[in-house]
Design an enzyme around this catalytic site. Structure first.
Site, PDB file in Angstrom:
ATOM      1  N   CYS A 137       0.826  -1.205   0.000  1.00 37.03           N
ATOM      2  CA  CYS A 137       0.000   0.000   0.000  1.00 37.03           C
ATOM      3  C   CYS A 137       0.864   1.259   0.000  1.00 37.03           C
ATOM      4  O   CYS A 137       1.381   1.672   1.040  1.00 37.03           O
ATOM      5  CB  CYS A 137      -0.925  -0.011   1.220  1.00 37.03           C
ATOM      6  SG  CYS A 137      -1.933   1.467   1.352  1.00 37.03           S
ATOM      7  N   CYS A 140      -0.401   4.113   2.150  1.00 32.83           N
ATOM      8  CA  CYS A 140      -0.120   3.961   3.586  1.00 32.83           C
ATOM      9  C   CYS A 140       1.359   4.234   3.886  1.00 32.83           C
ATOM     10  O   CYS A 140       1.681   4.874   4.874  1.00 32.83           O
ATOM     11  CB  CYS A 140      -0.429   2.542   4.067  1.00 32.83           C
ATOM     12  SG  CYS A 140      -1.928   1.834   3.393  1.00 32.83           S
ATOM     13  N   ASP A 141       2.246   3.708   3.062  1.00 34.23           N
ATOM     14  CA  ASP A 141       3.660   3.666   3.439  1.00 34.23           C
ATOM     15  C   ASP A 141       4.594   4.527   2.581  1.00 34.23           C
ATOM     16  O   ASP A 141       5.778   4.648   2.898  1.00 34.23           O
ATOM     17  CB  ASP A 141       4.160   2.202   3.391  1.00 34.23           C
ATOM     18  CG  ASP A 141       3.377   1.323   4.359  1.00 34.23           C
ATOM     19  OD1 ASP A 141       2.951   1.849   5.402  1.00 34.23           O
ATOM     20  OD2 ASP A 141       3.174   0.131   4.060  1.00 34.23           O
TER      21      ASP A 141
END
Ligand code: NAP
Length: 313
Positions: A137, A140-141
């Site tokens: 993701c 997200c990261d």
């Protein structure tokens, strides 16, 4: 709970969508029952740092966030059941669902929040560095890779979008695809090809993720060209696997409308499925956003819609 005395609402699945649905349903006095599934807490339990869930100015941990959601749901009156649903019957009311435990559960309404799972390359070294340089993701990261080099694996819309999104942070992005052409939409391909930060390696697969133990992190990957079997090393700080997701909808096949990829279809701007009284929220119906916060938002919508359904029936 039996066929004569069904629950008002059963929530299947315990990710952000499920817990949020439970919190709202409990506070609406619907006495929700949440059946947790085999990976209680969902995808966030296999991530580490979470920096994009609103309400926390410091970095929090995915598993901790899910523990908090669970505690909140329990505190307001959710009944939590550890079971995995293996069969459902949505043809008659009350709806019937059956767990691996052999237990039969009955409900006037159901909220499906079984989520989706990212597909992985299934390499031992990939597993080892998940959450430590290997991610599925970018939203997200990606932020953790400011001015670093990363690779993205895949050739579909997700891979293209992840690579483009990563250009906001990373210094260089190498897209690695097993074919010599992409499956992604032409418009996305055009954006990829014209971005000077993105380089594409064709006809290649990942052989191994290389990294250090202390501190734990990725330092490179071994790539195999599948046309000439040549193996090369590439230095990188992170690997984003974007080869698709599988919604957890196997048990609902033939019972509820789904799209060709197995995602549950809901009415526009709603969590209503084609079966009156059954709602779906989170990644099980969403292939675009796939965020904890959007899943939670949909969980809230599902509880509100279930409440309305129950008061009208
Ligand atoms: P996808 O379209 O199924 O593409 C998966 C890609 O990963 C393919 O290029 C595939 O290669 C590759 N792949 C699969 N298994 C692999 C493996 N083991 N090793 C290496 N490569 C592998 O998945 P997606 O991109 O996640 O998209 C899923 C659905 O969501 C699609 O319908 C897509 O259109 C949609 N989506 C839409 C948007 C949007 O509208 N903005 C954004 C994201 C996703 P091959 O090409 O060789 O099969």
């Amino acid at each position: 709970m039996n066929v004569q005395n069904p629950s008002k609402v059963i929530i299947i699945g315990s990710g952000p969508a499920g817990y949020t649905a439970a919190i709202y349903a409990a506070r609406a006095m619907l006495e929700p029952v949440l059946i947790a599934g085999t990976q209680p807490g969902g995808q966030l339990t296999i991530t580490t740092d979470v920096e994009n869930f609103p309400g926390f100015s410091e970095v929090i941990q995915g598993p901790w966030l899910m523990e908090q959601m669970k505690e909140q749901a329990l505190k307001v009156g959710t009944k939590f059941i550890e079971d995995h649903i293996s069969k459902v019957n949505f043809q008659k009311k009350p709806f019937e669902i059956i767990g691996d435990s052999g237990e039969h559960y009955y409900a006037q309404s159901i909220i499906i929040t079984t989520g989706a799972q990212a597909r992985w390359l299934k390499l031992k070294s990939e597993e080892k560095f998940k959450g430590f340089g290997v991610s599925a993701c970018a939203t997200c990261d990606g932020f953790f890779y400011k001015n670093k080099d990363v690779v993205v694996v895949g050739g579909g819309n997700s891979a293209a979008e992840e690579a483009l999104f990563l250009t906001n942070f990373a210094k260089k992005i190498t897209l690695i695809h097993r074919k010599s052409e992409l499956k992604a939409e032409k418009l996305l391909q055009k954006k990829l090809f014209s971005n000077s930060k993105i380089n594409i390696i064709w006809d290649s697969v990942i052989e191994e993720v290389i990294g250090t133990e202390n501190p734990k992190g990725v330092t490179g990957i071994k790539i195999k060209n599948i046309k000439n079997n040549k193996i090369t090393d590439l230095e990188t700080h992170g690997m984003f696997v974007a080869i698709g997701h599988d919604p957890a909808t196997e048990i609902f096949k033939g019972q509820i409308n789904m799209d060709k990829d197995g995602y549950i279809i809901t009415e526009p701007d709603s969590t209503k499925t084609n079966i009156s009284g059954i709602f779906a929220a989170g990644d099980v119906k969403d292939k675009i956003y796939r965020q904890a916060v959007t899943a939670a938002g949909m969980g809230c919508m599902a509880a509100l819609e279930a409440e309305k359904y129950l008061s009208n029936h």
